[in-house]
Design an enzyme around this catalytic site. Structure first.
Site: not given
Lengths: 197, 351
Positions: B144-146
């Site tokens: 998720v994301c980073q």
């Protein structure tokens, strides 16, 4: 054993004073608008045309907002309303222990203050641009007979205009460069660095 | 003015003041706000990391476990923030066996943790633990994301351990023209930042996020809050989100240094120049099925920053899932609950 809720360190609770401050900013905005509304009503009684009335009275509203920008002590609530970014920045810096020394500080602090002033000027220009944009949009609405139905609607328009001019500024290379310098000049004030031989 | 009379404005201000005064009492009485609602059990710990297994909601969950790797910034309970807004709950309901890494809160003792520690050690150990626990050669990974960027690094370095890879709102090309975070960090002296603090304070990151839209996020949102202060449910939902937004862990200094410089400032991931430990990350090593989930109105990770993965990996089974919404809405909006978890679960179960 099941762990149903987060066992995290508790973050700071929502600061009720912060909410009150934002609400006061909105109320201050409303008071300025109410004053402008009264003047508009008075002008309407003289039979002046709407465009002229709006220009003249919006100019007074704009002056009040900008005065609070130049000197927050004139109307702190109003100043807080548009000065969000700088407030956030200063709160962040303070929370990390960057407190301006009473004697004005050394070269690093002087340099930081200079950059912060430039940053402040850039934010203020964006805020001025937002007022111009708001005036333009109000004139356009007036010309087409579109009504503003509530104070909140007017406030939301003001927010939209600020986000637009601020967003344009934010995306520019000058902002990236200046905000980077702001960050770096603040970091240069950290006690650890000043103590470094 | 344009339909507004001074009397109307005055009435509106009076009403607002009254709601504010009454609402403040409600706000003070609201009590502790809990976030993270689904029952879960810790199954593995290492340093501050805790690996959780969410209790399955079906009698026989899918045999391949799904490991969720969340970002190091912010806290992972966003994935399970409340009962009717929980991506994890949706995945569980669809029969997925869900595990999640909680990174904890780095402190001064973690300042030297590197990306190599996060990838070669923490993620790697969790993956191996799950492979052994479930007697599987490979597991499914969702970043998720980073955390998606970390998952891509891990998967390219250990492709033999990952069966299917899902990336959600994951930045890959950090230099797309609309990438505001890169824009803001471009001139920041990252070495000075890390050398000054050791770990990077979460409050700095918070400022960066809020400064992207300060009039809405630090002003209008709270003006509007007064309108819902008499609605306990709406108020609690608001406070839950507030808790998450300001619950920003500090970032381990060494890992932040590399991520900010190599990914944000120098965009090395798309050029195959990121080195984790002593190993180079080559996204072309990703050959397993990939599902890339992005949000069309994401102001933090623009779609173009994610979609470039299609050209960089060598998966023959690459799919995209586009969500009409923003970076946060993809987890918490009502529509996201209906669209995202069932789609991810179906994609995983069919592979």
């Amino acid at each position: 054993m099941a762990d149903q809720t987060q066992t995290v360190d508790s973050p700071k609770p929502l600061d009720t004073q912060f909410i009150i401050d934002q609400a006061r900013g909105y109320l201050a905005f409303g008071e300025q608008i109410a004053a402008m509304g009264q003047q508009l009503q008075g002008s309407a009684a003289t039979g002046a045309d709407w465009g002229t009335m709006l220009r003249e009275n919006f100019a007074q509203f704009k002056t009040a907002i900008l005065q609070s920008a130049d000197d927050p002590n004139v109307n702190p609530e109003l100043a807080r309303l548009w000065n969000q970014t700088l407030d956030l920045w200063q709160q962040t810096a303070t929370s990390l222990g960057f407190v301006a020394p009473a004697d004005g500080g050394g070269d690093a602090w002087q340099a930081y203050r200079g950059v912060q002033n430039q940053y402040f000027d850039m934010l203020r220009n964006a805020a001025k641009g937002a007022l111009d944009l708001m005036e333009k949009q109000l004139s356009e609405r007036a010309a087409t007979g579109q009504m503003i139905g509530s104070l909140r609607e007017l406030y939301n328009l003001w927010v939209d205009c600020n986000e637009k001019t601020y967003g344009q500024m934010l995306r520019g290379s000058a902002y990236a460069e200046l905000s980077g310098r702001l960050f770096n000049s603040l970091l240069a004030c950290s006690p650890k660095r000043e103590n470094t031989p | 003015m344009i339909g507004l009379t001074p009397e109307q404005i005055s009435e509106e201000l009076k009403g607002y003041s009254a709601r504010l005064t009454e609402g403040m009492q409600t706000l003070r009485r609201v009590g502790e706000i809990e976030a993270g609602v689904s029952p879960r059990d810790p199954v593995y710990r290492e340093d501050k990391l805790v690996l959780y297994r969410y209790q399955p909601q079906v009698a026989k969950p899918h045999p391949i476990p799904l490991l969720i790797v969340y970002a190091l910034v912010n806290r992972p309970y966003m994935m399970d923030i409340q009962e009717d807004r929980s991506m994890i709950r949706g995945l569980l309901a669809a029969g997925i066996d869900v595990y999640l890494i909680d990174w904890g809160y780095p402190d001064a003792g973690d300042r030297n943790l590197t990306l190599a520690d996060y990838i070669h050690r923490y993620i790697s150990h969790c993956v191996d633990f799950l492979r052994e626990r479930n007697q599987q050669d490979t597991i499914n990974l969702l970043g998720v994301c980073q955390g998606g960027a970390l998952s891509l690094c891990f998967t390219s370095l250990y492709p033999e351990k990952i069966r299917n890879l899902v990336t959600m709102v994951t930045p890959i090309d950090f230099h797309t023209p609309d990438n505001l975070l890169t824009h803001l960090i471009r001139y920041v002296n990252v070495d000075l930042l890390v050398d000054s603090f050791g770990n990077v304070p979460g409050s700095f990151l918070n400022f960066a996020f809020l400064s992207l839209s300060p009039f809405r996020l630090a002003g209008q949102k709270y003006v509007d809050l007064v309108d819902i202060l008499d609605d306990a449910t709406a108020l609690k939902n608001f406070l839950r989100m507030e808790k998450w937004i300001f619950d920003s862990p500090d970032q381990a200094g060494a890992a932040f240094r590399q991520f900010a410089k190599d990914f944000f400032q120098q965009n090395k991931l798309i050029r195959g120049e990121v080195v984790i430990g002593e190993r180079r990350v080559d996204l072309a090593a990703i050959v397993m099925p990939v599902l890339n989930v992005y949000a069309t109105q994401d102001h933090l990770v623009p779609p173009a920053a994610s979609k470039v993965l299609k050209d960089l990996c060598r998966s023959r089974d690459y799919s995209e899932l586009s969500f009409r919404g923003g970076h946060i809405g993809i987890y918490v909006s009502a529509r996201a609950q209906r669209e995202i978890p069932p789609a991810i679960a179906a994609w995983l179960i069919s592979r």
